[in-house]
Scaffold this active site. Structure first.
Site, mmCIF file in Angstrom:
data_model
loop_
_atom_site.group_PDB
_atom_site.id
_atom_site.type_symbol
_atom_site.label_atom_id
_atom_site.label_comp_id
_atom_site.label_asym_id
_atom_site.label_seq_id
_atom_site.Cartn_x
_atom_site.Cartn_y
_atom_site.Cartn_z
ATOM 1 N N HIS A 79 3.234 -1.924 -5.804
ATOM 2 C CA HIS A 79 2.975 -1.877 -7.254
ATOM 3 C C HIS A 79 2.153 -3.116 -7.608
ATOM 4 O O HIS A 79 1.009 -3.244 -7.187
ATOM 5 C CB HIS A 79 4.326 -1.804 -7.968
ATOM 6 C CG HIS A 79 4.285 -1.504 -9.434
ATOM 7 N ND1 HIS A 79 3.155 -1.144 -10.099
ATOM 8 C CD2 HIS A 79 5.277 -1.520 -10.375
ATOM 9 C CE1 HIS A 79 3.428 -0.938 -11.385
ATOM 10 N NE2 HIS A 79 4.717 -1.174 -11.576
ATOM 11 N N ASP B 229 -6.518 -3.320 -8.317
ATOM 12 C CA ASP B 229 -6.066 -4.543 -7.644
ATOM 13 C C ASP B 229 -7.079 -5.055 -6.646
ATOM 14 O O ASP B 229 -7.117 -6.241 -6.326
ATOM 15 C CB ASP B 229 -4.746 -4.278 -6.913
ATOM 16 C CG ASP B 229 -3.654 -4.000 -7.892
ATOM 17 O OD1 ASP B 229 -3.484 -4.813 -8.801
ATOM 18 O OD2 ASP B 229 -3.000 -2.957 -7.772
ATOM 19 N N HIS C 182 -3.985 5.396 -4.869
ATOM 20 C CA HIS C 182 -3.161 5.298 -6.075
ATOM 21 C C HIS C 182 -2.311 6.540 -6.179
ATOM 22 O O HIS C 182 -2.763 7.626 -5.822
ATOM 23 C CB HIS C 182 -4.049 5.149 -7.322
ATOM 24 C CG HIS C 182 -3.310 4.581 -8.480
ATOM 25 N ND1 HIS C 182 -2.571 5.366 -9.334
ATOM 26 C CD2 HIS C 182 -3.163 3.309 -8.903
ATOM 27 C CE1 HIS C 182 -2.011 4.598 -10.237
ATOM 28 N NE2 HIS C 182 -2.346 3.335 -10.008
HETATM 29 N N1 CMC Z 1 -4.653 2.841 3.542
HETATM 30 C C1 CMC Z 1 -4.633 3.802 4.511
HETATM 31 N N2 CMC Z 1 -4.051 5.007 4.347
HETATM 32 C C2 CMC Z 1 -3.472 5.248 3.173
HETATM 33 C C3 CMC Z 1 -3.431 4.301 2.131
HETATM 34 C C4 CMC Z 1 -4.077 3.060 2.350
HETATM 35 N N3 CMC Z 1 -4.084 2.131 1.401
HETATM 36 N N4 CMC Z 1 -2.769 4.815 1.058
HETATM 37 C C5 CMC Z 1 -2.396 6.060 1.421
HETATM 38 N N5 CMC Z 1 -2.810 6.319 2.689
HETATM 39 C C6 CMC Z 1 -2.651 7.598 3.408
HETATM 40 C C7 CMC Z 1 -1.218 7.827 3.846
HETATM 41 O O1 CMC Z 1 -0.971 7.319 5.127
HETATM 42 C C8 CMC Z 1 -1.136 9.334 3.783
HETATM 43 O O2 CMC Z 1 -1.809 9.825 4.916
HETATM 44 P P1 CMC Z 1 -1.281 11.189 5.653
HETATM 45 O O3 CMC Z 1 -1.464 12.278 4.628
HETATM 46 O O4 CMC Z 1 -2.153 11.322 6.844
HETATM 47 O O5 CMC Z 1 0.177 10.948 5.984
HETATM 48 C C9 CMC Z 1 -1.992 9.712 2.576
HETATM 49 O O6 CMC Z 1 -2.963 8.639 2.467
HETATM 50 C C10 CMC Z 1 -1.219 9.841 1.278
HETATM 51 O O7 CMC Z 1 -0.455 8.651 1.064
HETATM 52 P P2 CMC Z 1 0.879 8.563 0.213
HETATM 53 O O8 CMC Z 1 1.680 7.393 0.675
HETATM 54 O O9 CMC Z 1 1.555 9.903 0.235
HETATM 55 O O10 CMC Z 1 0.320 8.315 -1.226
HETATM 56 P P3 CMC Z 1 1.155 7.829 -2.469
HETATM 57 O O11 CMC Z 1 0.498 8.438 -3.670
HETATM 58 O O12 CMC Z 1 2.603 8.065 -2.299
HETATM 59 O O13 CMC Z 1 0.930 6.252 -2.448
HETATM 60 C C11 CMC Z 1 0.092 4.075 -2.883
HETATM 61 C C12 CMC Z 1 0.125 5.550 -3.318
HETATM 62 C C13 CMC Z 1 -0.668 3.281 -3.941
HETATM 63 C C14 CMC Z 1 1.522 3.509 -2.782
HETATM 64 C C15 CMC Z 1 -0.631 3.983 -1.501
HETATM 65 O O14 CMC Z 1 -1.939 4.514 -1.577
HETATM 66 C C16 CMC Z 1 -0.679 2.540 -0.956
HETATM 67 O O15 CMC Z 1 0.270 2.096 -0.321
HETATM 68 N N6 CMC Z 1 -1.814 1.813 -1.248
HETATM 69 C C17 CMC Z 1 -1.918 0.424 -0.845
HETATM 70 C C18 CMC Z 1 -1.177 -0.447 -1.813
HETATM 71 C C19 CMC Z 1 -1.879 -0.569 -3.145
HETATM 72 O O16 CMC Z 1 -3.075 -0.848 -3.222
HETATM 73 N N7 CMC Z 1 -1.084 -0.425 -4.224
HETATM 74 C C20 CMC Z 1 -1.562 -0.618 -5.587
HETATM 75 C C21 CMC Z 1 -1.569 0.616 -6.403
HETATM 76 S S1 CMC Z 1 -2.445 0.354 -7.923
HETATM 77 C C22 CMC Z 1 -1.426 -0.686 -8.829
HETATM 78 C C23 CMC Z 1 -0.605 0.005 -9.840
HETATM 79 O O17 CMC Z 1 -1.155 0.743 -10.688
HETATM 80 O O18 CMC Z 1 0.617 -0.227 -9.800
#
Ligand code: CMC
Length: 434
Positions: A266, A366, A307
């Site tokens: 987050h 971010d 995101h």
């Molecule tokens: N790098 C590489 N792969 C990724 C990433 C990333 N940053 N984010 C998601 N993926 C992949 C993940 O491995 C999955 O792949 P597969 O379908 O092959 O298993 C796919 O993309 C979907 O990921 P998810 O975890 O199901 O997506 P989510 O919507 O649950 O997670 C997230 C969103 C923001 C937690 C995630 O993208 C992440 O961890 N990003 C890095 C941390 C980050 O930048 N966070 C800040 C978010 S913006 C601030 C805010 O508004 O709070």
């Protein structure tokens, strides 16, 4: 209008459950599942992927179109024409202020920036090496001790006073968290300065030397606050609402929100972006890190990408990208900033690489805010503190919205998968008795 209903049929049985459907002014309509419990079912939605926990008039996001509206106004327009404090007013009151209201609000914030002198004592208890977020969560929670007995949360005027107090004091506390860590005296706020300028003065000024803040950098700081001001029902806002639903003191609710914000998934992500860029270290190592991010057997993720809601582009990131260029130009690092060059290449790869395109992983807010804050001279460990400072009006607007309407304590259900009822082993009872 005809009442719309959804039908739930379980195991193909003829008796179905009818559930009302409500229309949103924008975005998906919702199925009201509250009546489901009388049929003996709960809904199951870990991570709240499909669950609306409240109705709200404050912020709207369309993730697939990259739309973010505060009270109906697009974030790009607010970033161009408004200011952080005007946006705070908008979030709290629902409308932009007229000239008189704006002046009154700004003055009111200005005259609430000091914190009780007793707060200084709290900092004395923290090791100098404390993470600034650990101090922030504590001192914001501590504010509840100063404003509790006189507070009536059922009174709208009291609620607005709390909102103004906390918005005004957050930059002061944020800067104190930094000053404590570097062992410098706390700087008092200066009433002649604007909100963002004042924050930079408290961060970088010392009693020996005033800090002149350039208008470009002050505007960038103001924009960072504005772009973080609200983001509908994200993890920290939902935490503030959940804590607030018990009738808890609002300063404690904000402390709970700060705790939720701290995690790297987050608010901690902007800090994690800089750590990642530092770890990569040179352009020649980018491919290695990209390969790790794409490897399904490696949990490594590129920080600042992806995101939960924006599955196209993050409109805040578009504004931030421009500000990032302006700031780097102002501080004269645009030409040879390795970190920025790595960031730009990562950005390009993510926009062109199939892995990122298919999963709709775009640079988020971010990604750029981390680089801007670094260029402003703000240490990485302070990034999430700044996010918390900017997000405070959003948290307060949501808390106020909830408390001003009829609300119930937030109490999710669960899918229980533990053991069935069983008796405490008789042998242990006998052993204890002998
Ligand atoms: N790098 C590489 N792969 C990724 C990433 C990333 N940053 N984010 C998601 N993926 C992949 C993940 O491995 C999955 O792949 P597969 O379908 O092959 O298993 C796919 O993309 C979907 O990921 P998810 O975890 O199901 O997506 P989510 O919507 O649950 O997670 C997230 C969103 C923001 C937690 C995630 O993208 C992440 O961890 N990003 C890095 C941390 C980050 O930048 N966070 C800040 C978010 S913006 C601030 C805010 O508004 O709070």
């Amino acid at each position: 209008m005809t009442e719309r209903k959804a039908q739930l049929i379980v195991d193909g049985k003829p008796e179905s459950v009818e559930l009302p459907v409500y229309e949103s002014s924008l975005g998906p309509d919702v199925v009201d599942v509250r009546g489901l419990i009388s049929s003996g079912y709960f809904t199951y939605d870990p991570g709240f992927m499909s669950t609306a926990a409240c109705d709200s008039d404050i912020t709207f996001i369309n993730g697939s179109e990259g739309v973010l509206l505060y009270r109906g106004y697009p974030i790009e327009q607010l970033a161009e024409h408004s200011s952080y404090l005007e946006t705070c007013y908008l979030l709290l009151h629902g409308e932009l202020p007229d000239a008189g209201e704006k002046l009154e609000f700004e003055n009111n914030i200005r005259y609430h920036t000091m914190v009780d002198q007793q707060i200084h004592q709290f900092f004395n208890g923290f090791p100098r090496t404390s993470h600034p977020m650990s101090m922030l969560v504590s001192v914001v929670g501590a504010l509840s001790a100063f404003y509790h007995h006189t507070l009536d949360i059922s009174d709208p005027e009291h609620r607005m006073l709390v909102a103004r107090r906390i918005i005004a004091k957050m930059p002061t506390l944020a800067a104190m968290c930094y000053k404590h860590g570097v062992g410098q005296p706390f700087m008092y706020p200066r009433n002649s300065l604007g909100f963002a300028e004042n924050f930079l003065h408290m961060m970088f000024g010392t009693p020996c030397e005033e800090k002149e803040v350039s208008p470009v950098l002050a505007r960038a700081m103001d924009l960072i606050f504005l772009l973080h001001a609200d983001h509908e029902q994200n993890a920290s806002t939902s935490t503030v609402r959940l804590a607030g639903s018990t009738g808890a003191n609002p300063f404690s609710c904000i402390a709970a929100g700060i705790a939720a914000l701290w995690g790297p998934a987050h608010g901690g992500a902007n800090e994690a972006v800089l750590d990642m860029l530092d770890e990569i270290g040179s352009e020649s190592r980018i491919d290695e890190f990209i390969a790790r991010a794409k490897d399904p057997n490696d949990p490594y993720r590129l920080m600042g990408f992806g995101h939960r809601v924006y599955k196209n582009f993050d409109p805040r990131a578009t504004v931030m990208r421009e500000v990032c260029n302006e700031v780097l130009e102002e501080v004269g690092e645009a030409a040879d900033n390795t970190l920025f060059r790595i960031a730009r290449r990562l950005e390009r790869i993510a926009l062109e690489d199939d892995y990122f395109i298919q999963r709709k992983l775009y640079p988020n807010v971010d990604f750029y805010s981390g680089i801007i804050l670094k260029a402003l001279g703000i240490p990485t460990s302070m990034f999430t503190v700044i996010f918390a400072t900017g997000r405070t009006p959003g948290w307060m607007a949501h808390w106020n919205e909830m408390v001003s309407g009829p609300y119930r304590i937030g109490r999710p259900r669960q899918l229980y998968r533990g053991p069935a009822k069983r008796d405490y082993p008789a042998a242990r009872i006998t052993a204890k008795a002998s």
